[in-house]
Design a protein around this motif. Structure first.
Motif, PDB file in Angstrom:
ATOM      1  N   VAL A 132       0.866  -1.211  -0.046  1.00  0.00           N
ATOM      2  CA  VAL A 132       0.010  -0.079  -0.053  1.00  0.00           C
ATOM      3  C   VAL A 132       0.816   1.314  -0.092  1.00  0.00           C
ATOM      4  CG1 VAL A 132      -1.729   1.304   1.365  1.00  0.00           C
ATOM      5  CG2 VAL A 132      -1.950  -1.248   1.254  1.00  0.00           C
ATOM      6  N   ILE A 133       0.491   2.017  -0.717  1.00  0.00           N
ATOM      7  CA  ILE A 133       1.283   3.442  -0.894  1.00  0.00           C
ATOM      8  C   ILE A 133       0.359   4.678  -0.743  1.00  0.00           C
ATOM      9  CG2 ILE A 133       2.961   4.922  -2.090  1.00  0.00           C
ATOM     10  CD1 ILE A 133       4.264   2.218  -3.352  1.00  0.00           C
ATOM     11  N   VAL A 134       0.494   5.344  -0.081  1.00  0.00           N
ATOM     12  CA  VAL A 134      -0.585   6.351   0.439  1.00  0.00           C
ATOM     13  C   VAL A 134       0.291   7.620   0.767  1.00  0.00           C
ATOM     14  CG1 VAL A 134      -2.504   4.961   0.787  1.00  0.00           C
ATOM     15  CG2 VAL A 134      -0.841   5.611   2.737  1.00  0.00           C
ATOM     16  N   THR A 135      -0.396   8.742   0.490  1.00  0.00           N
ATOM     17  CA  THR A 135       0.065  10.124   0.957  1.00  0.00           C
ATOM     18  C   THR A 135      -0.860  10.650   1.845  1.00  0.00           C
ATOM     19  OG1 THR A 135       1.460  10.631  -1.012  1.00  0.00           O
ATOM     20  CG2 THR A 135       0.893  12.424   0.339  1.00  0.00           C
ATOM     21  N   LEU A 136      -0.432  10.911   3.157  1.00  0.00           N
ATOM     22  CA  LEU A 136      -1.487  11.085   4.349  1.00  0.00           C
ATOM     23  C   LEU A 136      -1.492  12.661   4.671  1.00  0.00           C
ATOM     24  CD1 LEU A 136      -0.085   8.500   6.896  1.00  0.00           C
ATOM     25  CD2 LEU A 136      -1.897   8.240   5.283  1.00  0.00           C
ATOM     26  N   HIS A 137      -2.635  13.188   4.875  1.00  0.00           N
ATOM     27  CA  HIS A 137      -2.875  14.527   5.161  1.00  0.00           C
ATOM     28  C   HIS A 137      -3.422  14.590   6.472  1.00  0.00           C
ATOM     29  CE1 HIS A 137      -1.671  15.413   0.991  1.00  0.00           C
ATOM     30  NE2 HIS A 137      -2.576  14.599   0.629  1.00  0.00           N
ATOM     31  N   GLY A 138      -2.657  14.347   7.664  1.00  0.00           N
ATOM     32  CA  GLY A 138      -3.119  14.541   8.967  1.00  0.00           C
ATOM     33  C   GLY A 138      -2.750  15.730   9.705  1.00  0.00           C
ATOM     34  N   SER A 139      -3.053  15.978  10.953  1.00  0.00           N
ATOM     35  CA  SER A 139      -2.825  17.077  11.918  1.00  0.00           C
ATOM     36  C   SER A 139      -1.077  16.751  12.147  1.00  0.00           C
ATOM     37  CB  SER A 139      -3.420  17.192  12.878  1.00  0.00           C
ATOM     38  OG  SER A 139      -4.823  17.303  12.686  1.00  0.00           O
ATOM     39  N   LYS A 140      -1.218  15.592  12.403  1.00  0.00           N
ATOM     40  CA  LYS A 140       0.437  15.252  12.825  1.00  0.00           C
ATOM     41  C   LYS A 140       1.329  14.645  11.785  1.00  0.00           C
ATOM     42  CE  LYS A 140      -0.861  14.793  17.877  1.00  0.00           C
ATOM     43  NZ  LYS A 140      -1.237  13.675  18.811  1.00  0.00           N
ATOM     44  N   ILE A 141       0.642  13.671  10.900  1.00  0.00           N
ATOM     45  CA  ILE A 141       1.443  12.953   9.876  1.00  0.00           C
ATOM     46  C   ILE A 141       0.815  13.688   8.515  1.00  0.00           C
ATOM     47  CG2 ILE A 141       1.621  11.036   8.844  1.00  0.00           C
ATOM     48  CD1 ILE A 141       0.509   9.484  11.382  1.00  0.00           C
ATOM     49  N   GLU A 142       2.158  14.211   7.815  1.00  0.00           N
ATOM     50  CA  GLU A 142       1.900  14.581   6.456  1.00  0.00           C
ATOM     51  C   GLU A 142       2.987  13.948   5.631  1.00  0.00           C
ATOM     52  OE1 GLU A 142      -0.182  17.087   5.411  1.00  0.00           O
ATOM     53  OE2 GLU A 142       0.488  16.788   3.521  1.00  0.00           O
ATOM     54  N   GLY A 143       2.745  13.386   4.533  1.00  0.00           N
ATOM     55  CA  GLY A 143       3.945  12.816   3.871  1.00  0.00           C
ATOM     56  C   GLY A 143       3.448  11.240   3.332  1.00  0.00           C
ATOM     57  N   ARG A 144       4.364  10.857   2.351  1.00  0.00           N
ATOM     58  CA  ARG A 144       4.082   9.587   1.630  1.00  0.00           C
ATOM     59  C   ARG A 144       4.599   8.529   2.474  1.00  0.00           C
ATOM     60  NH1 ARG A 144       7.471   8.429  -3.282  1.00  0.00           N
ATOM     61  NH2 ARG A 144       6.192   6.904  -4.452  1.00  0.00           N
ATOM     62  N   TYR A 145       3.768   7.543   2.546  1.00  0.00           N
ATOM     63  CA  TYR A 145       4.181   6.364   3.456  1.00  0.00           C
ATOM     64  C   TYR A 145       3.852   4.934   2.598  1.00  0.00           C
ATOM     65  CZ  TYR A 145       4.834   8.734   7.658  1.00  0.00           C
ATOM     66  OH  TYR A 145       5.649   9.596   8.562  1.00  0.00           O
ATOM     67  N   ALA A 146       4.896   3.849   2.696  1.00  0.00           N
ATOM     68  CA  ALA A 146       4.645   2.565   2.102  1.00  0.00           C
ATOM     69  C   ALA A 146       4.268   1.734   3.228  1.00  0.00           C
ATOM     70  CB  ALA A 146       5.950   2.256   1.326  1.00  0.00           C
ATOM     71  N   LEU A 147       3.315   0.635   3.029  1.00  0.00           N
ATOM     72  CA  LEU A 147       3.082  -0.381   4.067  1.00  0.00           C
ATOM     73  C   LEU A 147       3.581  -1.732   3.084  1.00  0.00           C
ATOM     74  CD1 LEU A 147      -0.046   1.041   5.171  1.00  0.00           C
ATOM     75  CD2 LEU A 147       1.812  -0.014   6.918  1.00  0.00           C
TER      76      LEU A 147
END
Ligand code: MN
Length: 172
Positions: A132-147
């Protein structure tokens, strides 16, 4: 059904967690193309952070003992767990002692995400190659992640290196 396992593991007479039985098939956010993610800090027998991605009407879930890694150089184990109902998105509270996951659940971060790749495989099945590859837009987490699935239900959470970040040179 995707939530059978979740429901079979819990006694909803004893825990205030949502059963998900009345959930809509997909949320407004997912239908509008802005699916949401949530991270819940869970003070169970062992402290962990539950990372959940809204996908096809459920929250696809991993338990991350050390939390979402902030640094691309350090990968964190992420154990794929059972799909959770969409109504779990805003859940926080105290799961009674002795019940499954007994302990306090606190909302740690919420936001939306964009999908680059979503190859989920059931946590208890024989399938391999989950990624899974996603870009997260949160309050604490911002960025592109792979699982990335490494072995059965064991996956790795990885923060991608190519993040747009101010560099020292940019300030010159
Ligand atoms: Mn948990």
């Amino acid at each position: 059904m995707a939530l059978d396992k979740y429901q079979s593991m819990r006694d909803f007479e004893k825990t205030a967690e949502p059963s998900g039985k009345d959930d809509a098939p997909r949320s407004e956010h997912e239908r509008s193309g802005k699916p949401r993610f949530v991270v819940q800090e869970h003070h169970a027998t062992a402290l962990h952070w539950d990372f959940r991605l809204e996908k096809d009407g459920v929250l696809v879930s991993w338990a991350v003992p050390r939390g979402i890694p902030p640094d691309p150089r350090v990968n964190h184990l992420a154990v794929h767990t059972e799909d959770h109902p969409l109504s779990y998105f805003n859940y926080e509270g105290q799961i009674p002692k002795g019940e499954y996951g007994g302990g306090k659940v606190i909302l740690w971060d919420q936001g939306t995400y964009e999908t680059e790749k979503f190859n989920d495989v059931p946590p208890d099945g024989p399938a391999k190659g989950g990624e899974v590859i996603v870009t997260l837009h949160g309050s604490k987490i911002e960025g592109r992640y792979a699982l990335i699935q490494t072995d059965g239900k064991n996956w790795l959470a990885h923060r991608m290196k190519d993040q747009q970040r101010p560099q020292v040179g940019d300030l010159a």
